[in-house]
Design a protein around this motif. Structure first.
Motif, PDB file in Angstrom:
ATOM      1  N   SER A  90       0.558 -11.120   0.592  1.00 52.71           N
ATOM      2  CA  SER A  90      -0.715 -10.445   0.868  1.00 52.71           C
ATOM      3  C   SER A  90      -0.922  -9.215  -0.010  1.00 52.71           C
ATOM      4  CB  SER A  90      -0.785 -10.042   2.339  1.00 52.71           C
ATOM      5  OG  SER A  90       0.157  -9.018   2.615  1.00 52.71           O
ATOM      6  N   CYS A  92       0.883  -6.401   0.094  1.00 48.51           N
ATOM      7  CA  CYS A  92       1.222  -5.153   0.783  1.00 48.51           C
ATOM      8  C   CYS A  92       2.543  -4.563   0.289  1.00 48.51           C
ATOM      9  CB  CYS A  92       1.312  -5.373   2.287  1.00 48.51           C
ATOM     10  SG  CYS A  92      -0.289  -5.723   3.027  1.00 48.51           S
ATOM     11  N   GLN A 108       3.352  -1.216  -1.495  1.00 50.09           N
ATOM     12  CA  GLN A 108       2.382  -0.946  -2.560  1.00 50.09           C
ATOM     13  C   GLN A 108       1.247  -0.125  -1.938  1.00 50.09           C
ATOM     14  OE1 GLN A 108       1.968  -3.926  -5.839  1.00 50.09           O
ATOM     15  NE2 GLN A 108       2.031  -5.328  -4.096  1.00 50.09           N
ATOM     16  N   ASP A 109       0.268   0.250  -2.740  1.00 50.75           N
ATOM     17  CA  ASP A 109      -0.847   1.062  -2.244  1.00 50.75           C
ATOM     18  C   ASP A 109      -1.569   0.380  -1.089  1.00 50.75           C
ATOM     19  OD1 ASP A 109      -0.341   3.119  -4.000  1.00 50.75           O
ATOM     20  OD2 ASP A 109      -1.783   2.414  -5.499  1.00 50.75           O
ATOM     21  N   LYS A 110      -1.800  -0.921  -1.201  1.00 53.11           N
ATOM     22  CA  LYS A 110      -2.482  -1.652  -0.126  1.00 53.11           C
ATOM     23  C   LYS A 110      -1.687  -1.546   1.179  1.00 53.11           C
ATOM     24  CE  LYS A 110      -4.183  -6.229   1.169  1.00 53.11           C
ATOM     25  NZ  LYS A 110      -4.334  -7.629   0.754  1.00 53.11           N
ATOM     26  N   LYS A 113      -2.018   1.974   2.705  1.00 54.60           N
ATOM     27  CA  LYS A 113      -3.312   2.150   3.373  1.00 54.60           C
ATOM     28  C   LYS A 113      -3.313   1.482   4.742  1.00 54.60           C
ATOM     29  CE  LYS A 113      -5.927   2.557  -0.904  1.00 54.60           C
ATOM     30  NZ  LYS A 113      -6.844   1.900  -1.844  1.00 54.60           N
TER      31      LYS A 113
END
Length: 135
Positions: A90, A92, A108-110, A113
């Motif tokens: 996905s 993430c 990761q950034d996703k 968040k």
């Protein structure tokens, strides 16, 4: 430290729980619920993502989750690796293999968040629950 906790327990038993009466059956039911309480998939996902703020191996994750009292992986570590694979697919988390054949995972950034949103949601839920108990 242990003696201080024992003394605190004694004091609580004398003062706090003095007016409460639980039948033996009720006590057993409560103990059973506590020992059989399973973590929700949402709680596990949140814990994994919190731990992956810094790079970890699957083995490190298992130990840290165990330290948090999450026991869903005890006899089924495949569940963790399936979850990690889904997070990777996905977008993430990111993974890499080192020269010794060890795989590392991190957000990761996703993923960061989503973790932030999940923690905010959890905080709101706790506040509502606290208000219900106090009100």
């Amino acid at each position: 430290m242990e003696d201080r906790l024992k003394n605190l327990k004694k004091a609580m038993n004398k003062r706090t729980f003095a007016d409460l009466n639980f039948s033996e059956q009720h006590q057993k039911a409560i103990r059973k619920k506590i020992t059989q309480q399973e973590e929700s998939d949402e709680d596990i996902l949140l814990a994994v993502m919190q731990l992956l703020v810094q790079e970890k191996t699957g083995h490190e994750l298992t130990g840290l989750l165990r330290g948090r009292g999450i026991q869903k992986f005890e006899n089924n570590e495949g569940f963790l690796y399936t979850l990690l694979h889904r997070l990777e697919q996905s977008g993430c988390i990111h993974t890499k293999w080192d020269d010794s054949g060890t795989k590392y995972y991190w957000l990761q950034d996703k993923g960061r968040k989503l973790l932030s949103k999940a923690e905010q949601k959890r905080t709101k839920q706790r506040l509502v629950f606290k208000e219900l108990l106090e009100g």
